[in-house]
Design an enzyme around this catalytic site. Sequence first.
Site, PDB file in Angstrom:
ATOM      1  N   ASP A   9       0.854  -1.189   0.000  1.00 57.10           N
ATOM      2  CA  ASP A   9       0.000   0.000   0.000  1.00 57.10           C
ATOM      3  C   ASP A   9       0.891   1.242   0.000  1.00 57.10           C
ATOM      4  O   ASP A   9       1.668   1.460   0.930  1.00 57.10           O
ATOM      5  CB  ASP A   9      -0.891  -0.032   1.247  1.00 57.10           C
ATOM      6  N   MET A  10       0.792   2.035  -1.050  1.00 58.16           N
ATOM      7  CA  MET A  10       1.571   3.272  -1.123  1.00 58.16           C
ATOM      8  C   MET A  10       1.147   4.222  -0.012  1.00 58.16           C
ATOM      9  O   MET A  10      -0.031   4.283   0.348  1.00 58.16           O
ATOM     10  CB  MET A  10       1.376   3.950  -2.483  1.00 58.16           C
ATOM     11  N   ASP A 103      -3.170   2.332  -5.950  1.00 56.09           N
ATOM     12  CA  ASP A 103      -1.996   2.375  -5.065  1.00 56.09           C
ATOM     13  C   ASP A 103      -1.923   1.210  -4.085  1.00 56.09           C
ATOM     14  O   ASP A 103      -1.242   1.278  -3.062  1.00 56.09           O
ATOM     15  CB  ASP A 103      -1.984   3.697  -4.287  1.00 56.09           C
ATOM     16  N   GLU A 104      -2.601   0.111  -4.412  1.00 59.11           N
ATOM     17  CA  GLU A 104      -2.716  -0.982  -3.450  1.00 59.11           C
ATOM     18  C   GLU A 104      -2.827  -2.310  -4.189  1.00 59.11           C
ATOM     19  O   GLU A 104      -3.521  -2.403  -5.208  1.00 59.11           O
ATOM     20  CB  GLU A 104      -3.960  -0.732  -2.591  1.00 59.11           C
TER      21      GLU A 104
END
Length: 347
Positions: A9-10, A103-104
């Site tokens: 996860d960013m 983003d995940e």
Amino acid sequence: MERTILHVDMDAFFASVEVMDNKILKGKPVIVGGVSQRGVVATCSYEARKYGVKSAMPGYIAKALCPMGIFLNPRFYRYKEISNMVFDILNSITSKVEAVSIDEAYLDITEENRDPLEVAKEIKYRVKSELGLTISVGISYNKFLAKLGSDWNKPDGLMVISKKMIPKILFPLPINKVHGLGKRSVTRLNNIGIYNVEQLYKLEKEFLNEYFGKFGSEIYERIRGEDKREVATTRDRKSVGKERTLGIDTNDKEMLKEYLKEFAKNISTYLNDRNLGGKTITLKIKTSDFESHTKSKSFEYYLSNEEEIFGEGFKLLNSLELEKELRLIGLSISNLKTKEMEQLKFF
């Protein structure tokens, strides 16, 4: 064989990209979205989160909490560009990558015959050295626990959750950390005095089944460290929709009708470009006091025609008594399927 799942996860992705592109913003409370009085926050830096700012918060509340915040319009094209680079790194690790969002993602590295910690550290190093961004990683034997791990010590976190840590490590967690328990379910459980996983753990399986239907069994198993969901390398889109925060609050159905026409056109174009149809039309509204409501109608056949989608959406709107003015309206279609599959099924 026990699986090895990573969840990546960013960290504050949109805000981090903005800081990466503009070094002057480093260390400052950066808030992406919420620029206009009626806008909402997409995400924000950790500096802004210290003031209580969070995703989906109305912009005017974010400004009241963090008046020194730097509000920026989102640049989705740029976030997608960076996201593609991140996923290039992930896909170089394993072919079993499930994109959850921009983003995940989940990775199944069971068959890679590598130390999971080494893999996690490689991902973190490459994202940092190649892109200048941080990413948090959770490692476990199923998706639920891997996702918990990635959120454990953000930002730039790394957490391993093993079987021997279950269930005690889960007990102090608030129940909203349990995958599948949404806001409404959490409220229902809070109403009977259930606030953390330890309290939830003490409930009988039969009680949860009565309370939540067949989904109750999944919750019962999940908090005991069981989650049978596979990492899916392809994810079918479940719905297509558009929504708009209105410039001014209104309950004028003729004005709202024009938005539905625009939404129907966009939805129809998307469906026909991909040869899809959908069976369920859903109208979404949000009133001026931020109450959200949806109303749906399902059909025996698949819709993709602009006029039909608009017509059914407008019928749903007309069926509502709009006592309060609206600040948002949306239209979506779900239960999607390709037209060829339907034709084959028919013949």
